[in-house]
Design a protein around this motif. Structure first.
Motif, PDB file in Angstrom:
ATOM      1  N   ALA A  94     -76.682  13.486 -69.175  1.00 18.39           N
ATOM      2  CA  ALA A  94     -75.455  12.926 -69.746  1.00 18.39           C
ATOM      3  C   ALA A  94     -75.113  13.598 -71.070  1.00 18.39           C
ATOM      4  N   TRP A  95     -76.123  13.807 -71.904  1.00 16.85           N
ATOM      5  CA  TRP A  95     -75.926  14.382 -73.229  1.00 16.85           C
ATOM      6  C   TRP A  95     -75.402  15.808 -73.136  1.00 16.85           C
ATOM      7  N   LEU A  96     -76.076  16.635 -72.342  1.00 13.76           N
ATOM      8  CA  LEU A  96     -75.694  18.047 -72.293  1.00 13.76           C
ATOM      9  C   LEU A  96     -74.405  18.277 -71.527  1.00 13.76           C
ATOM     10  N   SER A  97     -74.147  17.495 -70.486  1.00 15.35           N
ATOM     11  CA  SER A  97     -72.888  17.697 -69.761  1.00 15.35           C
ATOM     12  C   SER A  97     -71.706  17.230 -70.612  1.00 15.35           C
ATOM     13  N   ARG A  98     -71.926  16.175 -71.404  1.00 14.58           N
ATOM     14  CA  ARG A  98     -70.862  15.702 -72.298  1.00 14.58           C
ATOM     15  C   ARG A  98     -70.557  16.733 -73.371  1.00 14.58           C
ATOM     16  N   VAL A 166     -77.598  25.124 -68.906  1.00 19.51           N
ATOM     17  CA  VAL A 166     -76.679  25.939 -69.701  1.00 19.51           C
ATOM     18  C   VAL A 166     -76.327  27.210 -68.932  1.00 19.51           C
ATOM     19  N   VAL A 167     -77.329  27.831 -68.338  1.00 21.96           N
ATOM     20  CA  VAL A 167     -77.103  29.072 -67.594  1.00 21.96           C
ATOM     21  C   VAL A 167     -76.180  28.818 -66.404  1.00 21.96           C
ATOM     22  N   THR A 168     -76.431  27.723 -65.684  1.00 24.18           N
ATOM     23  CA  THR A 168     -75.646  27.438 -64.478  1.00 24.18           C
ATOM     24  C   THR A 168     -74.377  26.641 -64.752  1.00 24.18           C
ATOM     25  N   GLN A 169     -74.282  26.068 -65.969  1.00 20.17           N
ATOM     26  CA  GLN A 169     -73.159  25.200 -66.320  1.00 20.17           C
ATOM     27  C   GLN A 169     -73.005  24.062 -65.314  1.00 20.17           C
ATOM     28  N   ALA A 170     -74.137  23.486 -64.957  1.00 17.15           N
ATOM     29  CA  ALA A 170     -74.149  22.417 -63.960  1.00 17.15           C
ATOM     30  C   ALA A 170     -75.289  21.448 -64.251  1.00 17.15           C
ATOM     31  N   SER A 171     -75.193  20.256 -63.691  1.00  8.68           N
ATOM     32  CA  SER A 171     -76.213  19.233 -63.912  1.00  8.68           C
ATOM     33  C   SER A 171     -77.328  19.270 -62.889  1.00  8.68           C
ATOM     34  N   ARG A 172     -77.194  20.072 -61.859  1.00 12.25           N
ATOM     35  CA  ARG A 172     -78.200  20.091 -60.791  1.00 12.25           C
ATOM     36  C   ARG A 172     -79.627  20.303 -61.298  1.00 12.25           C
ATOM     37  N   PRO A 173     -79.869  21.165 -62.294  1.00 13.22           N
ATOM     38  CA  PRO A 173     -81.253  21.320 -62.768  1.00 13.22           C
ATOM     39  C   PRO A 173     -81.902  20.003 -63.211  1.00 13.22           C
TER      40      PRO A 173
END
Length: 190
Positions: A94-98, A166-173
Motif C-alpha cells: 500500500a505504501w509503495l504503490s501510493r 520499483v523495477v516492475t512498477q507493479a505490486s505483484r512482487p
C-alpha cells in the motif's frame, strides 16, 4: 506569496521537503526549491531546521512516524501474530504503490548518503531495526522456531519485494513475497 504564521512554516517546509525529496531525490532538491514549494522564505526554512541536513533527518523521522502509524493501523485488524507479520507485506504494498513506486524512501536516502556515520544513515538504521524488531516480536508471540533467523529472512524478502516493485512498477512482487513469507512462518507438517 501569502504571509505564513510562525508556527506553520516548519510544517509547510517539512511537507514540501517530503514530497520533493522522495519524488526527485534529496541531493537533487535545493533549499530554494523547498522554500518556494512551501511558500516560505529560506530564512523561515533555516529558522525551523537550521540546515538542509537537519531537514533531511526531520523528513526521514516524519516518514518513519507515518510508517509506524500505517503498520499499527493495518496490523491492528489482526489478533494472530503470524497474520500481523503477513500484514506488514500489505503495508509495504500500500505504501509503495501510493507513493508511485519510487522505492523505499529510507533505502533511497541511504544510496545518497554513503557515509555510515551520517545522521541520515542513523535514522535509516533506526527505521529498519524497528521493523525487524516488530517482526521478531510477532514471531516470538507466534511461537516460531528460530525467530531471529526468520525475522532476518523476512526482512530480505520484504526489501527484495520493495526493490522489485520499483523495477516492475507493479505490486505483484509483494503478493509473491507474502506467499513466500507465509511458507516460511508456517509450522512444518508433522
Amino acid at each position: 506569496m501569502s504571509r505564513t504564521r510562525p508556527g506553520d512554516a516548519g510544517a509547510k517546509v517539512l511537507k514540501a521537503a517530503s514530497t520533493l525529496f522522495y519524488r526527485d531525490g534529496i541531493h537533487a532538491v535545493g533549499v530554494d526549491t523547498v522554500a518556494a514549494e512551501a511558500g516560505v522564505t529560506k530564512a523561515a526554512l533555516y529558522g525551523n531546521f537550521g540546515s538542509k541536513s537537519r531537514l533531511v533527518v526531520a523528513y526521514l523521522r516524519e516518514r518513519d512516524r507515518q510508517w509506524q502509524e500505517e503498520i499499527d493501523r493495518i496490523t491492528a485488524a489482526h489478533t494472530d501474530p503470524a497474520e500481523r507479520v503477513l500484514a506488514v507485506f500489505d503495508v509495504y504494498e500500500a505504501w509503495l504503490s501510493r507513493d508511485g513506486y519510487r522505492g523505499c524512501g529510507f533505502l533511497n536516502a541511504t544510496s545518497e548518503f554513503p557515509d555510515p556515520a551520517d545522521p541520515v544513515r542513523e535514522v535509516v538504521r533506526h527505521h529498519k531495526t524497528a521493523l525487524h524488531g516488530y517482526l521478531l516480536t510477532q514471531l516470538h508471540r507466534s511461537g516460531a522456531n528460530q525467530a531471529e533467523t526468520l525475522a532476518d529472512e523476512l526482512m530480505l524478502v520484504l526489501e527484495g519485494a520493495a526493490v522489485t516493485s520499483v523495477v516492475t512498477q507493479a505490486s505483484r512482487p509483494f503478493h509473491t513475497a507474502k506467499r513466500l513469507a507465509a511458507t516460511l512462518i508456517s509450522p512444518p507438517a508433522p
